[in-house]
Enzyme design. Structure first.
Site, mmCIF file in Angstrom:
data_model
loop_
_atom_site.group_PDB
_atom_site.id
_atom_site.type_symbol
_atom_site.label_atom_id
_atom_site.label_comp_id
_atom_site.label_asym_id
_atom_site.label_seq_id
_atom_site.Cartn_x
_atom_site.Cartn_y
_atom_site.Cartn_z
ATOM 1 N N HIS A 59 -28.942 -13.856 39.294
ATOM 2 C CA HIS A 59 -29.858 -14.465 38.324
ATOM 3 C C HIS A 59 -29.455 -14.114 36.901
ATOM 4 O O HIS A 59 -29.413 -14.972 36.015
ATOM 5 C CB HIS A 59 -31.290 -13.989 38.598
ATOM 6 C CG HIS A 59 -32.277 -14.438 37.564
ATOM 7 N ND1 HIS A 59 -32.631 -13.644 36.494
ATOM 8 C CD2 HIS A 59 -32.929 -15.618 37.398
ATOM 9 C CE1 HIS A 59 -33.492 -14.301 35.736
ATOM 10 N NE2 HIS A 59 -33.702 -15.500 36.261
ATOM 11 N N CYS A 91 11.267 -14.317 25.541
ATOM 12 C CA CYS A 91 9.984 -13.636 25.599
ATOM 13 C C CYS A 91 9.985 -12.525 24.562
ATOM 14 O O CYS A 91 10.863 -11.659 24.589
ATOM 15 C CB CYS A 91 9.750 -13.036 26.989
ATOM 16 S SG CYS A 91 9.773 -14.222 28.338
#
Length: 811
Positions: free
Chosen positions: A426, A757
């Site tokens: 919830h 990279c």
């Protein structure tokens, strides 16, 4: 049938009956009638109609008094909501059930139990006639009752459901969402109980609930009845299934995470009273330790539920929120509810608001992250909604667990922290609805955090949410993805932590140029692969004990490594699919390998591990060959079993061409055949020999990725771990850039894609321009450098004749 006006069986219902029986019951009938031929099992049942509810109000003269009472509600601050709600419920509670309605409910229950004589117990659930629409859900607003038995028991539960239409939270929800109180009726679904009290139950979303990723089905489960998962009372097991793999018959379960599942909801077994009633029909019990340590479903059961969820989503044509249950008597799976998923409707897919923490501090608690915000403020520990007035706006709510009764309180919270619950709890659902972040399932937040303490809550660092002591600093960036200009040269990401994949997949990249396997081995697996392969020879007793515990529920110790690594890679590959994901095989140095559990026994001591027994040289060595077999097995499982052929392999620190051939041949022997199912094997261009013999390396490998750190270190003769000469380390040095230009040119001449990279292209615009001018195919950036890197690449392409003409060769 005599009872047709007031009750309808599921076999009589379809989705066009929402006005009569509400969205929940209409959906159950729709699936019962139209999806059972596809193998989906829905427990039988019946529903009371809106006519039954209206007759209750009319025979008891309640329409006028209820209307007048609700008109007195303070709809601004809801200051008198508790009083108005209590009086409304009292009116319905005191009403007499119409004889015609009672008779038809009794008759329907008798017919249901006659058809299912072994299923006398039923679930009695509320279904409002305006609920479960694609834009609004009444989930959790009204009451449900489980393990109800006997005609009188069912009648009483139905009456209590009617009464719950005027729960405080339901009244407020209708006001907030513009529903007329007296235009919404309540239907009651009466459904044979699935004996999940003897097995398990849970919830599934047919999209990933945090990011709205449409390729995933996210499934959760816990032992016992499903209410614990729905209410967020437990931290459940989590499973991620990849929809395209479900469709094409591959293994769809890409990753799973074990929850602690501390509580299990069971049937209560006290004797019934004279009316067939029991004081408590269900009870929450402590889950036995043995059950907490295992998953509630087998992989095959997860896959079966995944196929059902996909069928349901395709039938309804929209993302769905589904509840499932497993019967412990017959070991069959069932779908017990399905409603439209509403949170993703309001998500802005093309806008990101990024948070980056720039300070750290003592960690007070960790749990599942909901949202992506960082918030600092005063912690307010609240035990119940009755104390909600203590929570001031901008304060951080810390509590054990929330339920729909907390809704008014949660609206004042800056962020929510709970001891219990998972991503479908919830607290998590309401946090998403309110645009808040939450850390759920911390287990101990209410004991580790003091009331009034200043804390910082971070949900911006992947799957794990963290609560820090004190007020920390962070930065925020608002990004409109629709305004990001994309360069012609590929922009890829460098990724280490798989838990960040869902968030990073939303970034404007064309895939992952470097996934570091070492992060997964170090943080998730934690064990040296050879300590698993040769466990019987391991002499470190402490390491043996810990490894035994980690691998307890795996068929073998090597399988622990393969499955954990395959799940991590598979999750990243599925998240970015169909974009490429280049996975670098392990590149630990010996001192780093030695730090893994059981590692010291299997690693030599080296004076300079940076230049020693690392990369390709390890893979075919007798000292690590069987460890490399496990790495290859994991990659094969991802590509072959899961069907994630967007994964490419990359070999690091390959010193010679002959070594490259030896490794590629070994990978084939271990199930990774170059070219099979499109497999491409790249090599890191990070050693001068890779540059000098680039043409020859191109005959062995399918592509290159420049490792700028190692190439700079070896070109300049600098140990990049040395602080003394670190000022000389610079990728822009002419010796390094000449090597880069040479290898880019050789790769292009050989028709092989080549990327880089590193940090430099985002830090230095002139370096990005140099790479683009050389015709590099791709540049991979760390996530926090991607936007600047994109800007630098776009500027470089606009400034001169960049020639990414080899782009087609990459694509």
């Amino acid at each position: 049938m005599a009872h047709a006006a007031f009750t309808l069986f599921f076999r009589e219902l379809t989705n066009d009956k929402v006005a009569q029986v509400g969205g929940k019951n209409a959906s159950l009938g729709e699936m019962f009638n139209k999806l059972s031929d596809q193998g989906i099992r829905v427990p039988d049942g019946f529903a009371t109609t809106a006519a039954a509810y209206w007759l209750l109000l009319d025979e008891n003269g309640l329409r006028a008094p209820l209307t007048e009472l609700l008109e007195t509600l303070d709809t601004n601050d809801f200051s008198n909501l508790p009083d108005v709600g209590a009086r409304a419920r009292s009116l319905v509670h005191g009403a007499v059930m119409p004889m015609a309605v009672a008779a038809t409910i009794r008759a329907a229950y008798r017919e249901l139990t006659a058809q299912h004589p072994d299923r006398a117990e039923v679930a009695v659930r509320s279904s409002a006639t305006a609920e479960d629409l694609p834009t609004a859900s009444f989930a959790g607003q009204h009451d449900s009752f489980l393990n109800i038995e006997g005609e009188q028991g069912v009648l009483d539960a139905c009456h209590r459901c009617f009464e719950s239409l005027f729960n405080d939270r339901a009244i407020k929800y209708r006001v907030t969402n513009g529903f007329d109180h007296m235009q919404v009726a309540l239907s009651v679904g009466v459904q044979t109980m699935v004996h999940s009290d003897l097995a398990s139950a849970g919830v599934a979303f047919t999209i990933e609930p945090e990011t709205g990723h449409e390729h995933f089905i996210y499934l959760t489960g816990s032992w016992g009845l499903g209410e614990n998962v729905v209410q967020g009372a437990v931290n459940p097991d989590e499973f991620y299934l990849f929809k395209p793999s479900l469709r094409d018959g591959h293994r769809a379960l890409v990753t799973k995470k074990l929850g602690d599942k501390a509580k299990a909801m069971r049937y209560a077994e006290p004797p019934a009273d004279a009316h067939g009633q029991r004081a408590d029909t269900i009870v929450n019990t402590d889950t036995p330790a043995a059950q907490r340590e295992v998953f509630v479903l087998t992989d095959a059961e997860v896959e079966q539920l995944g196929r059902w969820c996909l069928v349901i989503e395709e039938h309804y044509g929209m993302p769905m929120d589904i509840e499932w249950a497993k019967d412990g008597l017959n070991n069959q799976l069932y779908i017990v509810q399905a409603r439209p998923e509403t949170i993703s409707q309001n998500r802005q897919a093309l806008r990101l608001h990024e948070y980056h923490r720039t300070e750290t501090g003592p960690v007070l608690a960790t749990g599942k992250a909901v949202g992506s915000q960082i918030v600092s403020g005063v912690a307010r520990i609240i035990d119940s909604p009755a104390d909600g007035h203590r929570l001031q706006p901008s304060e951080i709510l810390v509590t054990d667990i929330t339920s729909p009764d907390w809704n008014a309180v949660l609206q004042n919270a800056a962020v929510i922290v709970t001891n219990r619950g998972g991503r479908t709890s919830h607290a998590a659902i309401v946090a998403r609805e309110l645009g808040l972040s939450a850390v759920v399932g911390t287990l101990n937040a209410t004991t580790k955090i003091k009331d009034g303490q200043v804390i910082t809550v971070s949900c911006a660092e992947g799957d794990e949410g963290q609560v820090f002591d004190g007020q920390l600093a962070w930065t925020e960036t608002d990004l409109d993805l629709a305004q990001v200009v994309r360069p012609a040269t590929k922009a890829l990401l460098i990724l280490a932590d798989p838990d960040r994949a869902l968030q990073l997949a939303r970034y404007p990249s064309q895939g992952v140029g470097l996934m570091r396997m070492e992060f997964v081995i170090n943080n998730t697996i934690r064990v040296h692969p050879m300590a698993l392969v040769e466990f019987d020879k391991l002499t470190d007793e402490a390491a043996r004990a810990e490894i035994e515990q980690l691998t307890a529920h795996y068929p073998s110790k090597p399988e622990y490594f393969v499955e954990k690594l395959a799940q991590a890679i598979g999750f990243v590959a599925a998240t970015f699919f169909p974009r490429e994901v280049i996975v670098r095989m392990s590149d630990f140095k010996t001192n780093e390998y030695a730090d893994l559990l059981g590692g010291r026994q299997f690693e030599p001591h080296e004076e300079n591990p940076m230049l020693g027994f690392r990369g390709a040289s390890r893979y075919y060595s007798p000292q690590y060959r069987e460890g490399f077999r496990l790495e290859c097995a994991a990659l094969r499982r991802v590509r072959h079993d899961m069907g994630l052929t967007n994964v490419k392999a990359m070999v690091p620190f390959c010193r010679t061409v002959a070594e490259g051939r030896q490794v590629v041949a070994l990978m084939e022997a271990f199930g990774l055949k170059q070219g099979e199912e499109g497999l491409e094997i790249y090599v890191m261009a990070e050693i001068p020999s890779n540059v000098i013999l680039a043409k020859e390396f191109a005959e062995v490998f399918d592509g290159f990725s420049i490792g700028s750190n190692d190439l700079t270190q070896l070109a300049l003769g600098i140990d990049r771990d040395s602080a003394i000469i670190s000022h000389l380390f610079d990728e822009r040095n002419e010796a390094v850039t000449q090597l880069m230009a040479q290898v880019i040119g050789a790769a292009r001449a050989s028709g092989r894609p080549i990327g880089l990279c590193g940090q430099a292209p985002s830090d230095y615009p002139e370096f990005a321009r140099f790479l683009v001018e050389q015709g590099i195919n791709s540049i991979s950036f760390a996530p926090d450098a991607l936007l600047q890197g994109l800007a630098n690449m776009v500027a470089a392409e606009a400034a001169g004749p960049a020639a990414p003409t080899a782009q087609a060769a990459v694509d």
